[in-house]
Design a protein around this motif. Structure first.
Motif, PDB file in Angstrom:
ATOM      1  N   VAL A 201       0.870  -1.174   0.000  1.00  0.00           N
ATOM      2  CA  VAL A 201       0.000   0.000   0.000  1.00  0.00           C
ATOM      3  C   VAL A 201       0.907   1.224   0.000  1.00  0.00           C
ATOM      4  CG1 VAL A 201      -1.611   1.380   1.351  1.00  0.00           C
ATOM      5  CG2 VAL A 201      -1.990  -1.072   1.112  1.00  0.00           C
ATOM      6  N   SER A 202       0.737   2.062  -1.011  1.00  0.00           N
ATOM      7  CA  SER A 202       1.590   3.237  -1.166  1.00  0.00           C
ATOM      8  C   SER A 202       0.772   4.504  -0.942  1.00  0.00           C
ATOM      9  CB  SER A 202       2.210   3.256  -2.573  1.00  0.00           C
ATOM     10  OG  SER A 202       3.127   4.315  -2.698  1.00  0.00           O
ATOM     11  N   ASP A 203       1.028   5.159   0.178  1.00  0.00           N
ATOM     12  CA  ASP A 203       0.356   6.411   0.541  1.00  0.00           C
ATOM     13  C   ASP A 203       1.119   7.554  -0.119  1.00  0.00           C
ATOM     14  OD1 ASP A 203      -0.625   8.680   1.755  1.00  0.00           O
ATOM     15  OD2 ASP A 203      -0.475   7.929   3.799  1.00  0.00           O
ATOM     16  N   GLU A 204       0.517   8.111  -1.178  1.00  0.00           N
ATOM     17  CA  GLU A 204       1.204   9.133  -1.977  1.00  0.00           C
ATOM     18  C   GLU A 204       0.422  10.446  -1.989  1.00  0.00           C
ATOM     19  OE1 GLU A 204       2.468   7.577  -5.808  1.00  0.00           O
ATOM     20  OE2 GLU A 204       3.046   5.647  -4.931  1.00  0.00           O
ATOM     21  N   VAL A 205      -0.163  10.796  -0.838  1.00  0.00           N
ATOM     22  CA  VAL A 205      -1.035  11.965  -0.810  1.00  0.00           C
ATOM     23  C   VAL A 205      -0.272  13.274  -1.036  1.00  0.00           C
ATOM     24  CG1 VAL A 205      -2.707  10.819   0.680  1.00  0.00           C
ATOM     25  CG2 VAL A 205      -0.931  12.244   1.706  1.00  0.00           C
ATOM     26  N   TYR A 206       1.035  13.285  -0.789  1.00  0.00           N
ATOM     27  CA  TYR A 206       1.828  14.501  -0.998  1.00  0.00           C
ATOM     28  C   TYR A 206       2.643  14.433  -2.292  1.00  0.00           C
ATOM     29  CZ  TYR A 206       0.647  15.251   3.904  1.00  0.00           C
ATOM     30  OH  TYR A 206      -0.046  15.416   5.086  1.00  0.00           O
ATOM     31  N   GLU A 207       2.154  13.686  -3.276  1.00  0.00           N
ATOM     32  CA  GLU A 207       2.920  13.424  -4.495  1.00  0.00           C
ATOM     33  C   GLU A 207       3.376  14.686  -5.219  1.00  0.00           C
ATOM     34  OE1 GLU A 207       0.737  11.875  -7.899  1.00  0.00           O
ATOM     35  OE2 GLU A 207      -1.156  12.365  -6.907  1.00  0.00           O
ATOM     36  N   HIS A 208       2.642  15.787  -5.076  1.00  0.00           N
ATOM     37  CA  HIS A 208       2.976  17.009  -5.805  1.00  0.00           C
ATOM     38  C   HIS A 208       3.719  18.032  -4.948  1.00  0.00           C
ATOM     39  CE1 HIS A 208       0.660  15.567  -9.129  1.00  0.00           C
ATOM     40  NE2 HIS A 208      -0.427  15.495  -8.407  1.00  0.00           N
TER      41      HIS A 208
END
Length: 386
Positions: A201-208
């Motif tokens: 599971v990859s939590d990428e909520v701050y990707e930008h």
């Protein structure tokens, strides 16, 4: 006496109480302190985005959305993901809109974790991971990241993996440390799971929200990870609308099918007019491609405002959080210092120890710099008084 009243309810999460975020935000309100504790923007979203929501409200898009999400939003997400990362997700079968990234994380964890399964958690960790593991009967296995860099010790990770390991949860850019995964990190992870029945599971909520020229490494960019990874994202963090609670999950068709079985009984669907508005807003890439510069300027403004303070720091690599080191100032526990700073100086923060299972105290505080410039400058001026 009714028999039900003689048997007290046994908590499924006996160790969980009021979160530190609630405690510090409440204390900030009571003391009229500047709240740099809880991670939400202190400014509004674009008026263009709210105008789009109003447009769809008035056009009558006010009934249930499809369980998987409004088609236009799923298509916009698939297009964005392909353009940014070269990853192709079919909008009909591999993209699911959720009621916030936290729901996506819970549904993804629930999809693969069964009683007795072990789950690798990198700590300090976002506080929803472990409760979701526990509620599904899983066993969290911690890999501890330490300052100043919080880089991952891959030998330590390897030593934690057993035949019972079923899931690894990662978060990049990382909350609370700001660490950003590198291509090396992803290659190491791929090598560890390649011949094992382990999901990711990859939590990428701050990707930008990355700084100093860094590029986001989405996990499925590695072919080994593509078929076993749930990517969880958030519009709240990207477009300054955390209160809308709209997130999503990208996963291969077979994983998405199982994910949706759980999602449909958690929230079923997510607020309809906002989905339509976000679909339109996503069609202009500058709305998210401008975020690194926007937040890097705020990071630098905050750091410059505390440069003459006694805090020590390394500029955060990503997210809208900055940790600071106070070892040379006081030996107070970080929890006590956070409360004292709120009461005496008027700036609320989060003690980083709360993100560790054993409350490891490395004398670090976390500040959220997603605030307007005046607020950051006032907070910096107060912190320099310590």
């Amino acid at each position: 006496m009714n028999a039900a009243t003689t048997n007290p309810l046994v908590s499924k999460l006996p160790w969980v109480g009021t979160t530190i975020f609630t405690v510090m935000s409440k204390l900030a309100t009571e003391t009229n302190a500047i709240n740099l504790s809880q991670g939400f923007p202190g400014f509004d979203c674009s008026p263009d985005l709210t105008a789009l929501v109003e447009k769809y409200l008035r056009k009558g898009f006010n009934q249930y959305a499809p369980m998987t999400g409004v088609a236009a939003l799923r298509e916009a997400l698939a297009q964005k993901t392909e353009e940014l990362y070269g990853l192709i997700y079919h909008p009909e079968t591999e993209v699911t809109v959720t009621s916030g990234a936290t729901e996506a994380l819970f549904a993804a964890i629930s999809t693969v974790v069964r009683p007795g399964d072990e789950v690798i958690v990198f700590e300090p960790a976002y506080d929803s991971y472990v409760p979701a593991i526990a509620l599904n009967g899983g066993v969290p296995v911690y890999v501890t990241l330490t300052p100043p860099t919080y880089a991952i010790d891959w030998l330590a990770v390897q030593q934690k993996i057993t035949d019972k390991t079923r899931l690894i949860i990662i978060n990049t850019p990382h909350n609370p440390t700001g660490y950003v995964w590198t291509a090396h990190d992803i290659a190491q992870l791929a090598a560890l799971v390649k011949d094992r029945d382990i999901w990711v599971v990859s939590d990428e909520v701050y990707e930008h929200i990355l700084f100093d020229g860094r590029a986001h490494q989405s996990l499925p960019m590695h072919p080994v990870l593509r078929e076993r990874t749930f990517v969880c994202g958030s519009f709240g963090k990207t477009f300054h609308v955390t209160g809308w609670k709209v997130g999503y999950c990208l996963a291969p068709k077979d994983l998405s099918a199982e994910f949706r079985k759980i999602h449909q009984y958690l929230t079923f669907s997510t607020v309809t007019p906002i989905q339509h508005a976000l679909a339109d807003y996503l069609r202009s890439p500058e709305h998210y491609l401008s975020l690194p510069n926007f937040y890097e300027r705020k990071r630098d403004l905050f750091l410059e405002s505390i440069r003459s303070s006694r805090f020590q720091f390394q500029p955060t690599e990503g997210s809208f959080f900055q940790t600071v080191d106070y070892q040379t100032i006081t030996d107070e526990p970080d929890h006590e210092l956070a409360i004292r700073l709120t009461r005496e100086i008027g700036v609320a923060s989060i003690p980083v120890s709360v993100f560790y299972q054993q409350k490891n105290d490395y004398k670090r505080l976390r500040f959220c710099f997603a605030k307007d410039d005046e607020t950051l400058l006032r907070a910096g001026e107060r912190l320099c008084q310590l």
